[in-house]
Write an enzyme that holds these catalytic residues in place. Structure first.
Site, PDB file in Angstrom:
ATOM      1  N   HIS A  98     -89.042  75.323   3.031  1.00 39.65           N
ATOM      2  CA  HIS A  98     -90.483  75.281   2.746  1.00 39.65           C
ATOM      3  C   HIS A  98     -90.888  73.930   2.159  1.00 39.65           C
ATOM      4  O   HIS A  98     -91.892  73.331   2.566  1.00 39.65           O
ATOM      5  CB  HIS A  98     -90.849  76.392   1.774  1.00 39.65           C
ATOM      6  CG  HIS A  98     -92.259  76.332   1.270  1.00 39.65           C
ATOM      7  ND1 HIS A  98     -93.322  76.893   1.950  1.00 39.65           N
ATOM      8  CD2 HIS A  98     -92.781  75.758   0.154  1.00 39.65           C
ATOM      9  CE1 HIS A  98     -94.433  76.669   1.275  1.00 39.65           C
ATOM     10  NE2 HIS A  98     -94.130  75.976   0.184  1.00 39.65           N
ATOM     11  N   GLU A  99     -90.097  73.437   1.214  1.00 33.98           N
ATOM     12  CA  GLU A  99     -90.402  72.135   0.609  1.00 33.98           C
ATOM     13  C   GLU A  99     -90.272  71.015   1.638  1.00 33.98           C
ATOM     14  O   GLU A  99     -91.031  70.038   1.608  1.00 33.98           O
ATOM     15  CB  GLU A  99     -89.496  71.878  -0.589  1.00 33.98           C
ATOM     16  CG  GLU A  99     -89.639  72.894  -1.720  1.00 33.98           C
ATOM     17  CD  GLU A  99     -91.073  73.063  -2.191  1.00 33.98           C
ATOM     18  OE1 GLU A  99     -91.863  72.097  -2.118  1.00 33.98           O
ATOM     19  OE2 GLU A  99     -91.413  74.187  -2.608  1.00 33.98           O
ATOM     20  N   HIS A 102     -93.420  70.572   3.467  1.00 30.28           N
ATOM     21  CA  HIS A 102     -94.399  69.691   2.815  1.00 30.28           C
ATOM     22  C   HIS A 102     -94.103  68.219   3.123  1.00 30.28           C
ATOM     23  O   HIS A 102     -95.023  67.417   3.326  1.00 30.28           O
ATOM     24  CB  HIS A 102     -94.374  69.911   1.307  1.00 30.28           C
ATOM     25  CG  HIS A 102     -94.996  71.200   0.874  1.00 30.28           C
ATOM     26  ND1 HIS A 102     -96.216  71.632   1.334  1.00 30.28           N
ATOM     27  CD2 HIS A 102     -94.551  72.163   0.017  1.00 30.28           C
ATOM     28  CE1 HIS A 102     -96.518  72.804   0.780  1.00 30.28           C
ATOM     29  NE2 HIS A 102     -95.514  73.146  -0.016  1.00 30.28           N
ATOM     30  N   HIS A 106     -96.521  65.562   4.991  1.00 32.84           N
ATOM     31  CA  HIS A 106     -96.828  64.243   4.446  1.00 32.84           C
ATOM     32  C   HIS A 106     -96.628  63.152   5.485  1.00 32.84           C
ATOM     33  O   HIS A 106     -97.473  62.258   5.652  1.00 32.84           O
ATOM     34  CB  HIS A 106     -95.953  63.980   3.220  1.00 32.84           C
ATOM     35  CG  HIS A 106     -96.276  62.715   2.494  1.00 32.84           C
ATOM     36  ND1 HIS A 106     -95.350  62.014   1.758  1.00 32.84           N
ATOM     37  CD2 HIS A 106     -97.427  62.005   2.409  1.00 32.84           C
ATOM     38  CE1 HIS A 106     -95.922  60.951   1.235  1.00 32.84           C
ATOM     39  NE2 HIS A 106     -97.179  60.909   1.615  1.00 32.84           N
TER      40      HIS A 106
END
Length: 229
Positions: A98-99, A102, A106
């Site tokens: 999940h991270e 991100h 980005h």
């Protein structure tokens, strides 16, 4: 003694937040006991996902705490908590993925993430100054000032609103990559989905709680009349 019925809104918000928090803790705990077949650790999965996405300038670090995982766009650092880093469980891999979602957002310039990032100062400003502004407005009897305080709080609500698509999209990306790459098998993907869904519900709960707080502020101070006791 006067009973302020709007406290019911506070209690409802507290209940929603508590249920969401309990849900993510229980779900994470359950799937932390389920080890993935490939025995890859969370940071190994994270590095694989980042490299597959063509991201080579983001480091993976350990951060203290339980489920304090996050990606810092400004530092280009993906931090995994003590409960995730070094673990090979379905839950840990899901959170790490999940991270990574991100980080991929980005890199691609995902608009909601960019909007959330630039909104952070506004959210902090609103959370710091809405109560002092409202209280000062009540003390001075200035309706306009209390309404400004309420407006400050809407900045917090706005931030939480734009956070939802960012979080749901990151989870969607994570699950697709884990499944297509074979880093998790079918049954494990289902477990990771449940963990990320439970985590997403905490953001939904935070928004609902803030909306109830906003409603309470409007009822108490938005009408321009001070409450009598």
């Amino acid at each position: 003694m006067y009973w302020d019925w709007t406290y019911i809104l506070v209690l409802i918000g507290a209940a929603i937040s508590a249920l969401a928090s309990l849900g993510v803790k229980n779900t994470f705990s359950k799937y932390s006991k389920v080890l993935s077949n490939n025995r890859l650790t969370s940071e190994e999965v994270a590095l694989r996902m980042l490299n597959q996405a063509g991201i080579f300038d983001v480091s993976v670090e350990r951060v203290s705490g339980n489920l304090t995982d996050h990606y810092s766009p400004s530092e280009k650092v993906l931090r995994l908590s003590d409960s995730v880093y070094g673990k090979s469980s379905v839950a840990a891999i899901g959170v790490a993925a999940h991270e990574c979602g991100h980080a991929i957002q980005h890199k691609e310039g995902y608009a909601p993430l960019t909007l959330r990032s630039v909104s952070v100062p506004l959210c902090k400003f609103g959370s710091w100054f809405y109560w002092p502004t409202i209280i000062l407005g009540v003390i001075l009897g200035l309706t306009g000032l209390t309404r400004v305080g309420i407006l400050f709080f809407t900045l917090v609500v706005f931030f939480q609103l734009i956070t939802l698509p960012v979080e749901f999209n990151a989870s969607h990306r994570a699950i697709n990559i884990l499944e297509s790459s074979g880093m998790l098998v079918a049954g494990e993907v289902t477990g990771a989905k449940k963990v990320l869904k439970a985590a997403a519900m905490t953001y939904v709960a935070a928004l609902l709680t803030s909306l109830l707080q906003l409603l309470r502020l409007v009822l108490l101070y938005g009408g321009g009349r001070r409450r009598r006791r």
